[in-house]
Structures are given as structure tokens and as C-alpha cells.
Design a protein around this motif. Structure first.
Motif, PDB file in Angstrom:
ATOM      1  N   UNK A  78       0.854  -1.190   0.000  1.00  0.00           N
ATOM      2  CA  UNK A  78       0.000   0.000   0.000  1.00  0.00           C
ATOM      3  C   UNK A  78       0.886   1.235   0.000  1.00  0.00           C
ATOM      4  N   UNK A  79       0.768   2.048  -1.037  1.00  0.00           N
ATOM      5  CA  UNK A  79       1.610   3.229  -1.248  1.00  0.00           C
ATOM      6  C   UNK A  79       0.709   4.466  -1.220  1.00  0.00           C
ATOM      7  N   UNK A  80       0.814   5.275  -0.161  1.00  0.00           N
ATOM      8  CA  UNK A  80      -0.117   6.391   0.044  1.00  0.00           C
ATOM      9  C   UNK A  80       0.616   7.724   0.077  1.00  0.00           C
ATOM     10  N   UNK A 122      -8.383  -1.548   4.974  1.00  0.00           N
ATOM     11  CA  UNK A 122      -8.335  -2.709   5.879  1.00  0.00           C
ATOM     12  C   UNK A 122      -7.157  -2.651   6.843  1.00  0.00           C
ATOM     13  N   UNK A 123      -6.773  -1.455   7.271  1.00  0.00           N
ATOM     14  CA  UNK A 123      -5.719  -1.318   8.265  1.00  0.00           C
ATOM     15  C   UNK A 123      -6.333  -1.403   9.656  1.00  0.00           C
ATOM     16  N   UNK A 124      -5.613  -2.064  10.577  1.00  0.00           N
ATOM     17  CA  UNK A 124      -6.110  -2.269  11.934  1.00  0.00           C
ATOM     18  C   UNK A 124      -5.015  -1.942  12.939  1.00  0.00           C
ATOM     19  N   UNK A 125      -5.363  -1.154  13.940  1.00  0.00           N
ATOM     20  CA  UNK A 125      -4.385  -0.826  14.981  1.00  0.00           C
ATOM     21  C   UNK A 125      -3.993  -2.058  15.783  1.00  0.00           C
ATOM     22  N   UNK A 126      -4.923  -3.011  15.915  1.00  0.00           N
ATOM     23  CA  UNK A 126      -4.634  -4.213  16.690  1.00  0.00           C
ATOM     24  C   UNK A 126      -3.892  -5.271  15.871  1.00  0.00           C
ATOM     25  N   UNK A 127      -3.720  -5.031  14.572  1.00  0.00           N
ATOM     26  CA  UNK A 127      -3.016  -5.966  13.699  1.00  0.00           C
ATOM     27  C   UNK A 127      -2.118  -5.156  12.761  1.00  0.00           C
ATOM     28  N   UNK A 128      -1.105  -4.534  13.346  1.00  0.00           N
ATOM     29  CA  UNK A 128      -0.249  -3.625  12.603  1.00  0.00           C
ATOM     30  C   UNK A 128       0.572  -4.376  11.556  1.00  0.00           C
ATOM     31  N   UNK A 129       0.893  -3.663  10.474  1.00  0.00           N
ATOM     32  CA  UNK A 129       1.753  -4.226   9.439  1.00  0.00           C
ATOM     33  C   UNK A 129       3.007  -3.371   9.317  1.00  0.00           C
ATOM     34  N   UNK A 130       4.037  -3.942   8.725  1.00  0.00           N
ATOM     35  CA  UNK A 130       5.292  -3.210   8.583  1.00  0.00           C
ATOM     36  C   UNK A 130       5.118  -2.042   7.613  1.00  0.00           C
ATOM     37  N   UNK A 131       5.778  -0.935   7.917  1.00  0.00           N
ATOM     38  CA  UNK A 131       5.645   0.219   7.042  1.00  0.00           C
ATOM     39  C   UNK A 131       6.653   1.300   7.348  1.00  0.00           C
ATOM     40  N   UNK A 132       6.535   2.374   6.589  1.00  0.00           N
ATOM     41  CA  UNK A 132       7.468   3.495   6.739  1.00  0.00           C
ATOM     42  C   UNK A 132       6.768   4.790   6.368  1.00  0.00           C
ATOM     43  N   UNK A 133       7.114   5.857   7.094  1.00  0.00           N
ATOM     44  CA  UNK A 133       6.635   7.202   6.787  1.00  0.00           C
ATOM     45  C   UNK A 133       7.813   7.978   6.218  1.00  0.00           C
ATOM     46  N   UNK A 134       7.617   8.610   5.039  1.00  0.00           N
ATOM     47  CA  UNK A 134       8.710   9.309   4.371  1.00  0.00           C
ATOM     48  C   UNK A 134       8.294  10.737   4.027  1.00  0.00           C
ATOM     49  N   UNK A 143      12.675   2.187  -0.635  1.00  0.00           N
ATOM     50  CA  UNK A 143      12.083   1.250   0.325  1.00  0.00           C
ATOM     51  C   UNK A 143      11.865  -0.106  -0.335  1.00  0.00           C
ATOM     52  N   UNK A 144      11.300  -0.105  -1.550  1.00  0.00           N
ATOM     53  CA  UNK A 144      11.086  -1.352  -2.283  1.00  0.00           C
ATOM     54  C   UNK A 144      12.423  -2.062  -2.542  1.00  0.00           C
ATOM     55  N   UNK A 145      13.407  -1.294  -2.951  1.00  0.00           N
ATOM     56  CA  UNK A 145      14.720  -1.871  -3.236  1.00  0.00           C
ATOM     57  C   UNK A 145      15.316  -2.486  -1.970  1.00  0.00           C
ATOM     58  N   UNK A 146      15.150  -1.797  -0.868  1.00  0.00           N
ATOM     59  CA  UNK A 146      15.652  -2.295   0.417  1.00  0.00           C
ATOM     60  C   UNK A 146      14.972  -3.606   0.811  1.00  0.00           C
ATOM     61  N   UNK A 147      13.652  -3.653   0.656  1.00  0.00           N
ATOM     62  CA  UNK A 147      12.907  -4.858   1.011  1.00  0.00           C
ATOM     63  C   UNK A 147      13.309  -6.038   0.136  1.00  0.00           C
ATOM     64  N   UNK A 148      13.537  -5.777  -1.149  1.00  0.00           N
ATOM     65  CA  UNK A 148      13.969  -6.826  -2.073  1.00  0.00           C
ATOM     66  C   UNK A 148      15.367  -7.308  -1.703  1.00  0.00           C
ATOM     67  N   UNK A 293       3.528   2.296   2.864  1.00  0.00           N
ATOM     68  CA  UNK A 293       4.369   3.487   2.903  1.00  0.00           C
ATOM     69  C   UNK A 293       3.455   4.697   2.849  1.00  0.00           C
ATOM     70  N   UNK A 294       3.740   5.686   3.693  1.00  0.00           N
ATOM     71  CA  UNK A 294       2.947   6.918   3.714  1.00  0.00           C
ATOM     72  C   UNK A 294       3.893   8.090   3.508  1.00  0.00           C
TER      73      UNK A 294
END
Length: 319
Positions: A78-80, A122-134, A143-148, A293-294
Motif C-alpha cells: 500500500x503506497x499512500x 483494511x488497516x487495523x491498529x490491533x493488527x499492525x503491518x510493517x511500514x514506513x513514513x517518508x 524502500x522497495x529496493x531495500x525490502x527486495x 508506505x505513507x
């Protein structure tokens, strides 16, 4: 060396980093939570899948974020961009222009923003997912390159791009467009990321670079209601038709691209399913995203919208 291409995987996402080494690692996670001894190895695969399907809610309640992805499934990203959540779109801004006028560009109210994250993404505070604020959206590519590179995500993966802009603007027929069509797309896909020249990459075109590098299996764009499709670069689409529902990157003779007359296609990349939505009524995420990513995009947003930076952090595990 990094290879980007069509690969299949079974990643597992949990509260603690796990490396998939077979069914035992999945089952042992459940054993630690339940306190029960394991069953014979020959029956574990069936048992694990049954437990996940029937007790997913129980695991989430217990604080375990566990998700098994079947072979052939792709990770979802999810890219926001913050500028999506404004009453109108700003165009042609530079970093030196500073923030937008708060009296002209009005952000969504916080309850509406939270509702969008919960009900649409479908984001949930009780079920957080990995992410980054830039700060700047070009950082998404890094970020994509780093994850790969770290093996946290396999390319290609699905991306949902929520933004006021497409971030596909490559300055046709010059600059980035010349490089992409006249050079990068001539290189075999599994070598592009290693040989990539980022000199012309920026926050307005990083998504085009990611597509050219084979990052995505599917691209979904949720754009601002005021966005008009004629701003899409037709040359990136199958048959140069933005309504074809497919992206298709193509290599051309560099001289023809330089003079704005690309005619004979030298090479075609695989088609990538593409969908564009400009009415949020028609956007509802299917399932959960694996990463988010936000982006702030300060030159395209007013300071009054910065509350979204803190809100989004309630839904992610920052990495």
C-alpha cells in the motif's frame, strides 16, 4: 547480485521476524501460543492450514500477526501520498515553493481519514503491518529496493497507489522518458535493478522506474476525484491505450525517442494488469496489505494535514 522476475514464495508475517524453513516453523509458532505438543510431521501441513483458517481471529486477539501466503500469491503493498486527502490537487510544485496555503487546500477531517484507513484499506491498529513514513515519494523506490535486497519481499508484488498524482510523469520525450525507453528497457529484466541509473528519478516518476524494473505484478491506482485520465502517459500502456487495462513497457530506438517519433517497438515487457479508480466508493481493499508506505510530500500539502503522519503510525510497525 539482485534478481527481479517471476518468483513464487511462501512468506510468513509475524510479530517476530521468521525465516520460512518448512511447515515446522509455522506449527511451532502455534505450539508456543497454545502450549500443546505437536502432532506427527505427516499431518502438520493439514493441521496448520486448518488452524489458520478457523482461528485467525483468535490469534489476532492474542497479539499474533500470522499470515501464510499460498504458492503463486503475490505480496501486497500500500503506497499512500498525503496529498490524496485534500479538497483539490496542486500541480507543478517545487521543493523550494514550501507548503501549500491552508486556506485553499483543505485536508480531510481526522475521523474521515481514520475511516478510510480502516474501511477502505483494511488497516487495523490491533493488527499492525510493517511500514514506513517518508518525506518525499521517491523514497518509495528506495524502500522497495531495500525490502527486495533484504529478502523481505519478492518481486513482482501487487501495489495500490493512493495519490493525487500518478507519479508516472517522465517528461516525454526527454529526460527520464528518453532513458527508460531508449536504454533501461533494452536491458534484460533480471539485470535492470543492478544497472539502474537513478539520475533522472524523482517523486513525479519513481513509479515508472519501478514498473520498468519489474517490481509489480499488478498496479491499482486510487486517484483524487479531480484527476483526469488524459494526464496518463499513453506510451506505457498496451497498444498505447490507457483504457486497455494493461501496462506494457516497450523499448524503442533512442534517437526516435529523443525526437518524439518512436515507431518500431524493439522489445515488449510482459503486460501488467492495471486499474484506476477516482471514486473511493469503488475502492475496497481485498484482504490485508503486507506493507505500507505513507508520504508527506510537503510541497504538495499544507501543514494542517500533518496530523495524518501521526495517525498512520498507529497502524504500522515502522521499519
Amino acid at each position: 547480485m539482485r534478481f527481479v522476475g517471476w518468483r513464487r514464495t511462501i512468506p510468513i508475517r509475524s510479530a517476530q521476524p521468521l525465516e520460512f524453513k518448512g511447515e515446522d516453523i509455522v506449527y511451532s509458532t502455534i505450539e508456543r501460543r497454545s502450549g500443546k505438543a505437536s502432532q506427527p510431521t505427516t499431518t502438520r501441513c493439514f493441521t496448520v492450514i486448518t488452524i489458520i483458517l478457523n482461528l485467525k481471529g483468535t490469534l489476532a486477539f492474542a497479539g499474533v500477526s500470522l499470515f501464510i501466503k499460498e504458492k503463486g500469491m503475490f505480496s501486497k503493498f500500500l503506497d499512500i501520498d498525503m496529498d490524496f486527502f485534500l479538497n483539490k490537487i496542486a500541480w507543478g510544485r517545487q521543493a523550494s515553493d514550501g507548503r501549500l496555503d491552508e486556506d485553499i487546500y483543505i485536508p480531510w477531517k481526522e475521523p474521515d481519514f481514520r475511516t478510510f484507513l480502516k474501511d477502505k484499506c483494511n488497516l487495523r491498529k490491533e493488527l499492525k503491518i510493517k511500514g514506513r513514513v517518508v518525506k518525499d515519494h521517491v523514497e518509495a523506490f528506495d524502500f522497495w529496493e531495500e525490502l527486495i535486497d533484504d529478502g523481505q519481499i519478492e518481486a513482482p508484488f501487487q501495489v495500490t497507489h493512493i495519490d493525487a498524482h500518478t507519479d508516472l510523469q517522465t517528461g516525454y520525450p526527454n529526460t527520464a522518458m528518453l532513458y527508460l525507453l531508449g536504454e533501461l528497457l533494452h536491458i534484460p529484466l533480471n539485470r535492470r535493478l543492478n544497472e539502474l541509473n537513478k539520475e533522472q528519478m524523482n517523486s513525479a516518476n519513481y513509479l515508472a522506474y519501478a514498473i520498468a524494473c519489474g517490481f509489480f505484478s499488478n498496479v491499482e491506482m486510487v486517484l483524487h476525484p479531480d484527476y483526469e485520465n488524459e494526464n496518463l502517459p499513453t506510451i506505457f500502456f498496451s497498444n498505447c491505450d490507457v483504457n486497455s487495462s494493461f501496462l506494457e513497457m516497450k523499448a524503442y530506438d533512442k534517437t526516435q525517442v529523443r525526437y518524439g517519433t518512436p515507431k518500431e517497438t524493439i522489445k515488449f515487457d510482459n503486460k501488467i494488469p492495471f486499474k484506476i479508480v477516482t471514486d473511493t466508493k469503488h475502492y475496497n481493499a481485498k484482504g490485508q496489505y503486507d506493507y505500507v508506505l505513507f508520504c508527506q510530500s510537503p510541497e504538495y500539502t499544507p501543514q494542517s494535514a500533518d496530523f495524518t503522519l501521526e495517525v498512520i503510525k498507529e497502524y504500522i510497525i515502522e521499519i
